[in-house]
Design a protein around this motif. Structure first.
Motif, PDB file in Angstrom:
ATOM      1  N   ALA A 181     -19.595  21.829  -2.740  1.00 12.52           N
ATOM      2  CA  ALA A 181     -19.971  20.860  -3.901  1.00 12.52           C
ATOM      3  C   ALA A 181     -21.662  20.830  -3.741  1.00 12.52           C
ATOM      4  O   ALA A 181     -22.223  20.828  -4.875  1.00 12.52           O
ATOM      5  CB  ALA A 181     -19.256  19.522  -3.463  1.00 12.52           C
ATOM      6  N   LYS A 182     -22.139  20.575  -2.442  1.00  8.80           N
ATOM      7  CA  LYS A 182     -23.615  20.577  -2.724  1.00  8.80           C
ATOM      8  C   LYS A 182     -24.280  21.848  -2.877  1.00  8.80           C
ATOM      9  O   LYS A 182     -25.098  21.708  -3.884  1.00  8.80           O
ATOM     10  CB  LYS A 182     -23.908  20.366  -1.164  1.00  8.80           C
ATOM     11  N   GLN A 219     -20.732  18.757 -14.002  1.00 11.40           N
ATOM     12  CA  GLN A 219     -20.579  20.204 -14.155  1.00 11.40           C
ATOM     13  C   GLN A 219     -19.823  20.829 -12.945  1.00 11.40           C
ATOM     14  O   GLN A 219     -19.269  21.957 -12.898  1.00 11.40           O
ATOM     15  CB  GLN A 219     -21.790  21.219 -14.535  1.00 11.40           C
ATOM     16  N   LEU A 220     -19.784  20.063 -12.088  1.00 12.74           N
ATOM     17  CA  LEU A 220     -18.895  20.210 -10.878  1.00 12.74           C
ATOM     18  C   LEU A 220     -17.577  20.399 -11.135  1.00 12.74           C
ATOM     19  O   LEU A 220     -16.983  19.755 -12.116  1.00 12.74           O
ATOM     20  CB  LEU A 220     -19.350  19.299  -9.793  1.00 12.74           C
ATOM     21  N   SER A 221     -16.585  21.082 -10.479  1.00 10.14           N
ATOM     22  CA  SER A 221     -15.149  20.999 -10.557  1.00 10.14           C
ATOM     23  C   SER A 221     -14.964  19.463 -10.372  1.00 10.14           C
ATOM     24  O   SER A 221     -15.302  18.838  -9.330  1.00 10.14           O
ATOM     25  CB  SER A 221     -14.588  22.135  -9.734  1.00 10.14           C
ATOM     26  N   HIS A 225     -14.624  18.952  -6.242  1.00  9.33           N
ATOM     27  CA  HIS A 225     -16.015  19.010  -5.715  1.00  9.33           C
ATOM     28  C   HIS A 225     -16.675  17.752  -6.467  1.00  9.33           C
ATOM     29  O   HIS A 225     -17.729  17.075  -5.552  1.00  9.33           O
ATOM     30  CB  HIS A 225     -16.791  20.312  -6.157  1.00  9.33           C
ATOM     31  N   ARG A 226     -16.814  17.297  -7.655  1.00 10.75           N
ATOM     32  CA  ARG A 226     -17.321  16.246  -8.145  1.00 10.75           C
ATOM     33  C   ARG A 226     -17.014  14.925  -7.428  1.00 10.75           C
ATOM     34  O   ARG A 226     -17.598  14.104  -6.988  1.00 10.75           O
ATOM     35  CB  ARG A 226     -16.956  16.067  -9.586  1.00 10.75           C
ATOM     36  N   ASN A 286     -26.152  24.302 -10.170  1.00  7.95           N
ATOM     37  CA  ASN A 286     -26.014  23.741 -11.361  1.00  7.95           C
ATOM     38  C   ASN A 286     -27.382  23.368 -12.079  1.00  7.95           C
ATOM     39  O   ASN A 286     -27.788  23.526 -13.057  1.00  7.95           O
ATOM     40  CB  ASN A 286     -25.021  22.598 -11.552  1.00  7.95           C
ATOM     41  N   GLN A 328     -22.726  24.204  -5.004  1.00 10.61           N
ATOM     42  CA  GLN A 328     -22.512  24.387  -6.281  1.00 10.61           C
ATOM     43  C   GLN A 328     -23.525  23.378  -7.229  1.00 10.61           C
ATOM     44  O   GLN A 328     -23.924  23.703  -8.072  1.00 10.61           O
ATOM     45  CB  GLN A 328     -21.218  24.171  -6.815  1.00 10.61           C
ATOM     46  N   LEU A 329     -23.814  22.069  -6.566  1.00 13.02           N
ATOM     47  CA  LEU A 329     -24.677  21.309  -7.423  1.00 13.02           C
ATOM     48  C   LEU A 329     -26.190  21.803  -7.398  1.00 13.02           C
ATOM     49  O   LEU A 329     -26.865  21.805  -8.562  1.00 13.02           O
ATOM     50  CB  LEU A 329     -24.832  20.016  -6.466  1.00 13.02           C
ATOM     51  N   ILE A 385     -24.041  17.056 -11.746  1.00 13.93           N
ATOM     52  CA  ILE A 385     -22.787  16.475 -11.079  1.00 13.93           C
ATOM     53  C   ILE A 385     -21.450  16.724 -11.995  1.00 13.93           C
ATOM     54  O   ILE A 385     -20.357  16.969 -11.529  1.00 13.93           O
ATOM     55  CB  ILE A 385     -23.073  15.137 -10.681  1.00 13.93           C
ATOM     56  N   TYR A 408     -18.239  15.241  -3.687  1.00 14.62           N
ATOM     57  CA  TYR A 408     -19.788  14.693  -3.583  1.00 14.62           C
ATOM     58  C   TYR A 408     -20.285  13.459  -3.943  1.00 14.62           C
ATOM     59  O   TYR A 408     -20.980  12.962  -3.248  1.00 14.62           O
ATOM     60  CB  TYR A 408     -20.539  15.683  -4.857  1.00 14.62           C
TER      61      TYR A 408
END
Length: 190
Positions: free
Chosen positions: A173-174, A133-135, A138-139, A180, A176-177, A131, A142
């Protein structure tokens, strides 16, 4: 001292009550900031930067606490986190460009076999790291939608964005999560 009497002391500008209040809720507030921040140091800095405005917002908007102040404090803190991140230049970027970060991500075959990672099987530390590491945008989205359980309409209202923007960025966001988490779990050994 229960929350109702502590809150009354805070309204009377009692410094010792403010200290007790901070010590009582410090762990929860920092945990919340940790989810919204990029790392632990940023979370601590953010908490100290927004604590006074959060407390002021809480004192001005909460009429009288019935049982626990925490649900109201949490909402006040989230609103201040959103404002803080917007003031820091947070903005959603609507883009469909993919920028792979490693050879592992160069397979763009949407029909390739892949296993979906179950979030309930991932350790808490890995999930927090993924989480973080998200932008920032997006963090934020999310956390609001998935963890803090706000509806998409509530998030749209809180962030002052249209609903489509919230929905698009929540899906990003989901995605990218999960990427990650895969990167953390399946990192090639050097």
């Amino acid at each position: 001292m229960n929350d109702a009497s502590l809150f009354e002391q805070l309204r009377n500008k009692n410094f010792s009550a403010s200290k007790i209040f901070f010590e009582r809720y410090y762990g929860r507030m920092l945990a919340l900031c940790r989810r919204y921040a990029g790392n632990n140091e940023e979370a601590l800095k953010t908490l100290f930067d927004i604590y006074d405005s959060t407390l002021e917002f809480l004192l001005n908007n909460l009429v009288e606490p019935k049982e626990s102040v925490w649900p109201h404090l949490k909402l006040s803190l989230i609103k201040q986190l959103i404002k803080y991140q917007k003031d820091s230049g947070l903005a959603f970027r609507v883009s469909n460009t993919v920028h792979p970060k490693s050879q592992f991500e160069l397979d763009f075959n949407l029909f390739a076999q892949s296993e979906r990672i179950e979030l309930n099987t991932v350790s808490r530390d890995i999930l927090i790291l993924a989480i973080q590491q998200l932008s920032p945008s997006h963090r934020l989205i999310y956390n609001l939608c998935s963890i803090d359980q706000f509806s998409n309409d509530e998030v749209s209202e809180l962030m002052e964005y249209n609903l489509d923007m919230v929905l698009i960025n929540y899906e990003k966001a989901k995605y990218q999560l999960y990427k990650n988490i895969e990167r953390i779990l399946y990192k090639p050994m050097a």
